[in-house]
Scaffold this active site. Structure first.
Site: not given
Ligand code: LLP
Length: 417
Positions: A242, A276, A278, A345-346, A373
């Site tokens: 997050g 976790e 990302g 087309c949007e 993402y």
């Molecule tokens: N752990 C779990 C259980 C998650 O659901 C997620 C992200 C992460 C870790 C990693 O979160 P991060 O460190 O990347 O914030 N598509 C959206 C973001 C969706 C995140 C979903 N879950 C965007 O483009 O902003």
């Protein structure tokens, strides 16, 4: 300076490490995702170093960018993984990742996926409901195994982020409430094929403040204390992902401040810490390279129609997200306010609104902060093949995903008699 480490102007030409983006466009075509190995590695090391002496495991959230070259680089650095599907598990294994360092999150894991992960001997299932726990217990019994489980707790904390990516409020579909988690741990004898090894939470994505993380951690520590005082043995505490990144003018905590805060806040417990991340690992290590196809001036607006679109990078359309858009070749000519839009087309197909750019037909643009993402959420909408991905490493460029062909795209379709 571009404001993004590893992406810099040299003689007015934007480079990734030592490679000019212009060369990448010539060799691999556009649109194209471009990543920096150095930026990715630096991100991983910053996480790793900040944990210092604390026992920990970094489980990279595969969904942010699941290219197997990226997973492989992270595996080589020692990373674990957070997966949310059987497909992601297969990617981790193909990339040489260690299932024993892999946790499996998600509210809707199906039987096939649970069996696949049991067979692969993963580190832990982050279970999100009682129903899932019953199914996992049954499947593990059938396979003569004991499934390691962390309950994902919903701590009911406001992550103060976009509502679509906030996950830790009681009205969200994720996890189980604290009180229910306690009951389930007490009823552990009803689940003979489950071993409760951890506690888990994840409150949302693109958080730019530490406070919600601290609130969630405290709630988790309280629950952990309760469970321990009742004789439960919990081996690890998974605090999710997050951490936000800078897209525009956000000021998220640095990776090391974030990790240090988690370590400090959990200093009184001895459990191994899992996280976790990302976006914070890969978001600013990648960009989307695109070429201007047409400049179109109407009495109201200036449009730069580029060859990338919402199917390639969905974030602006889906969340109204801001991505900086930089010229690949700087010039000193007069700028105009451009709507940077794709060919789809949007009206919702845009990459950026009101960007001050000086453009000519054919000019290249870099859509920044697109490492997370971006490709992983891309689609084939409008029958657009998915784009190529390349990894820059010093002065070398490696193709890590070929541009899809129309043939591949329709290969699985068939006519009815
Ligand atoms: N752990 C779990 C259980 C998650 O659901 C997620 C992200 C992460 C870790 C990693 O979160 P991060 O460190 O990347 O914030 N598509 C959206 C973001 C969706 C995140 C979903 N879950 C965007 O483009 O902003």
């Amino acid at each position: 300076m571009s404001g993004f480490p590893e992406f810099n102007y040299l003689n007015q030409a934007l480079h990734v490490e030592s490679v000019a983006l212009q060369h990448i466009a010539e060799e691999f075509g556009t649109p194209c995702y471009v990543y920096s190995r150095a930026a990715l590695t630096a991100g991983y090391h910053e996480f790793e170093n900040a944990f210092a002496q604390r026992e920990h495991l970094i489980c990279y959230a595969v969904k942010a960018n699941s290219n197997i070259a990226i997973l492989n680089l992270l595996a080589r650095l020692g990373s674990g993984f957070d997966i949310v599907s059987g497909g992601e598990l297969q990617r981790v294994i193909r990339a040489g990742g260690d299932p024993r360092k892999t946790v499996f999150s998600g509210v809707g894991k199906n039987s096939d996926e649970l069996r696949m992960a049991l067979a692969a001997n993963i580190l832990c299932f982050n279970v999100e409901s009682l129903a899932e726990l019953h199914l996992l217990n049954q499947l593990a019994g059938e396979m003569n195994r004991k499934a390691p489980v962390s309950l994902r707790v919903n701590p009911d904390v406001d992550a103060k982020t976009h509502p679509y990516i906030s996950t830790g409020l009681k009205e969200n579909k994720f996890g189980v409430p604290v009180a229910e988690a306690e009951k389930i741990y007490h009823a552990r004898h009803q689940f003979p094929h489950i071993q409760f090894t951890g506690l888990d939470c994840h409150i949302g994505s693109q958080l730019t403040e530490l406070n919600p993380f601290m609130q969630a951690s405290e709630k988790m520590l309280n629950l952990l204390g309760q469970l321990q005082s009742q004789g439960h043995e919990i081996e690890h505490l998974d605090l999710g992902g997050g951490l936000g990144i800078r897209y525009a003018d956000e000021t998220p905590p640095s990776i090391s401040d974030y990790v240090s805060a988690l370590c400090a806040c959990t200093a009184q417990v001895k459990q191994r810490l899992l996280i976790e991340p990302g976006r914070a690992m890969i978001g600013n290590a990648g960009l989307l390279l695109t070429r201007t196809e047409y400049l179109k001036h109407t009495p109201d607006r200036n449009f730069a129609v580029v060859d990338a679109a919402m199917n390639d990078l969905m974030r602006p359309s889906l969340y109204d997200a801001y991505h900086a858009i930089l010229p690949v070749k700087q010039n000193n000519a007069e700028t105009h306010d451009y709507q940077v839009v794709g060919p789809i087309c949007e009206t919702g197909d845009f990459l950026g609104h009101d960007r001050k750019l000086s453009l000519a037909n054919g000019d290249l643009l870099a859509v920044m902060s697109a490492g997370a993402y971006g490709m992983s959420m891309s689609s084939n909408y409008n029958t657009r093949p998915r784009v190529a991905e390349v990894m820059v490493d010093g002065d070398a460029v490696h193709l890590i995903r070929q541009r899809e062909t129309i043939e591949q795209l329709i290969a699985g379709e068939q006519l009815i008699p």
